[in-house]
Design an enzyme around this catalytic site. Structure first.
Site, PDB file in Angstrom:
ATOM      1  N   GLY A   1     -28.164  14.268  13.146  1.00 34.75           N
ATOM      2  CA  GLY A   1     -28.001  13.990  11.721  1.00 34.75           C
ATOM      3  C   GLY A   1     -26.658  14.498  11.245  1.00 34.75           C
ATOM      4  O   GLY A   1     -25.611  14.128  11.793  1.00 34.75           O
ATOM      5  N   SER A   2     -26.666  15.400  10.275  1.00 35.05           N
ATOM      6  CA  SER A   2     -25.409  15.876   9.703  1.00 35.05           C
ATOM      7  C   SER A   2     -24.576  16.670  10.704  1.00 35.05           C
ATOM      8  O   SER A   2     -23.353  16.777  10.530  1.00 35.05           O
ATOM      9  CB  SER A   2     -25.674  16.731   8.466  1.00 35.05           C
ATOM     10  OG  SER A   2     -26.417  17.889   8.785  1.00 35.05           O
TER      11      SER A   2
ATOM     12  N   GLU B   1     -30.826  24.608   8.645  1.00 30.88           N
ATOM     13  CA  GLU B   1     -31.945  23.700   8.919  1.00 30.88           C
ATOM     14  C   GLU B   1     -33.285  24.308   8.489  1.00 30.88           C
ATOM     15  O   GLU B   1     -34.324  23.994   9.053  1.00 30.88           O
ATOM     16  CB  GLU B   1     -31.974  23.372  10.417  1.00 30.88           C
ATOM     17  CG  GLU B   1     -30.654  22.903  10.997  1.00 30.88           C
ATOM     18  CD  GLU B   1     -30.169  21.582  10.422  1.00 30.88           C
ATOM     19  OE1 GLU B   1     -31.000  20.849   9.844  1.00 30.88           O
ATOM     20  OE2 GLU B   1     -28.977  21.270  10.544  1.00 30.88           O
TER      21      GLU B   1
ATOM     22  N   VAL C   1     -26.639  22.812  21.456  1.00 35.24           N
ATOM     23  CA  VAL C   1     -27.459  22.258  20.392  1.00 35.24           C
ATOM     24  C   VAL C   1     -27.122  20.782  20.221  1.00 35.24           C
ATOM     25  O   VAL C   1     -25.951  20.390  20.221  1.00 35.24           O
ATOM     26  CB  VAL C   1     -27.261  23.029  19.068  1.00 35.24           C
ATOM     27  CG1 VAL C   1     -25.813  22.965  18.595  1.00 35.24           C
ATOM     28  CG2 VAL C   1     -28.205  22.522  17.984  1.00 35.24           C
ATOM     29  N   PHE C   2     -28.165  19.964  20.114  1.00 33.46           N
ATOM     30  CA  PHE C   2     -27.990  18.513  19.971  1.00 33.46           C
ATOM     31  C   PHE C   2     -28.115  18.141  18.498  1.00 33.46           C
ATOM     32  O   PHE C   2     -29.104  18.450  17.831  1.00 33.46           O
ATOM     33  CB  PHE C   2     -29.046  17.763  20.778  1.00 33.46           C
ATOM     34  CG  PHE C   2     -28.904  16.263  20.716  1.00 33.46           C
ATOM     35  CD1 PHE C   2     -28.010  15.602  21.553  1.00 33.46           C
ATOM     36  CD2 PHE C   2     -29.660  15.510  19.834  1.00 33.46           C
ATOM     37  CE1 PHE C   2     -27.878  14.214  21.501  1.00 33.46           C
ATOM     38  CE2 PHE C   2     -29.535  14.126  19.778  1.00 33.46           C
ATOM     39  CZ  PHE C   2     -28.635  13.479  20.615  1.00 33.46           C
ATOM     40  N   GLY C   3     -27.082  17.474  17.988  1.00 30.07           N
ATOM     41  CA  GLY C   3     -27.079  17.024  16.602  1.00 30.07           C
ATOM     42  C   GLY C   3     -27.315  15.532  16.506  1.00 30.07           C
ATOM     43  O   GLY C   3     -26.649  14.750  17.193  1.00 30.07           O
TER      44      GLY C   3
END
Length: 205
Positions: free
Chosen positions: A14-15, A103, A10-12
């Protein structure tokens, strides 16, 4: 022999950069091409309330954003730095559920390639990483707002997860630390304006 499922990555942007998902085995800094990161998503459940929603970042395809914001102050940016997390397969279902809940306010999962720069050359480091994107047709998408109005909204907003401005400050500092080339003019301009609002409020006391 049975097929082996690819890892859940998973690509983050933001937080998730400063508050990583649980049970990750490794992390890789990288960037997406053809997208912008903008504070264009209302936050009713983390950094604001239903009555006074805050603003959090979402990922928007550059072509879509150009249609929404022809007056964007940073029209030529289309690279978004973040972190790709590889999740322990034993906990994949648990982490998916955790992220879906975290999310839930208007985000949809998509699959994107993650790039890096090695010896001055761009290369794909991860194919088909999962990424939560706030598409323009979701009910929490607010679109483009004047920078000054946006800064004041973020500075004043508070939600169950804390002050909206602290979200921005943490994100800005985390983005700076990702890589020498990691930069976000929109984010850093908002950070500068919020610091000015902090100073003004301090002087008025």
């Amino acid at each position: 022999m049975g097929s082996i499922n690819p890892p859940f990555v998973v690509f983050g942007y933001g937080s998730l950069i400063f508050k990583p998902p649980p049970h990750f085995q490794s992390q890789t800094s990288g960037f997406l091409k053809g997208y912008v990161r903008r504070f264009a998503q209302e936050s009713h459940d983390h950094r604001g309330t239903p009555e006074n929603p805050g603003r959090v970042v979402t990922l928007i395809h550059k072509e879509d954003w150009d249609r929404f914001s022809r007056s964007d102050a940073f029209p030529d940016e289309d690279i978004v730095w973040g972190i790709a997390y590889t999740i322990d397969p034993v906990y994949e279902a648990e982490v998916r559920d955790y992220l879906d809940y975290r999310e839930k306010d208007g985000y949809t999962m998509e699959m994107l390639d993650v790039y890096t720069i090695e010896n001055g050359i761009e290369k794909i480091v991860i194919h088909d990483a999962y990424c939560y994107v706030g598409r323009p047709d979701n009910p929490s998408f607010i679109g483009s707002e004047p920078l000054e109005d946006l800064a004041k909204r973020i500075w004043a907003s508070v939600g169950p997860s804390g002050q909206n401005k602290e979200y921005l400050y943490q994100l800005a500092e985390s983005v700076r630390q990702l890589a020498p080339a990691s930069y976000d003019s929109h984010l850093f301009a908002l950070e500068e304006r919020l610091r000015e609002l902090d100073r003004s409020a301090s002087e008025d006391r």
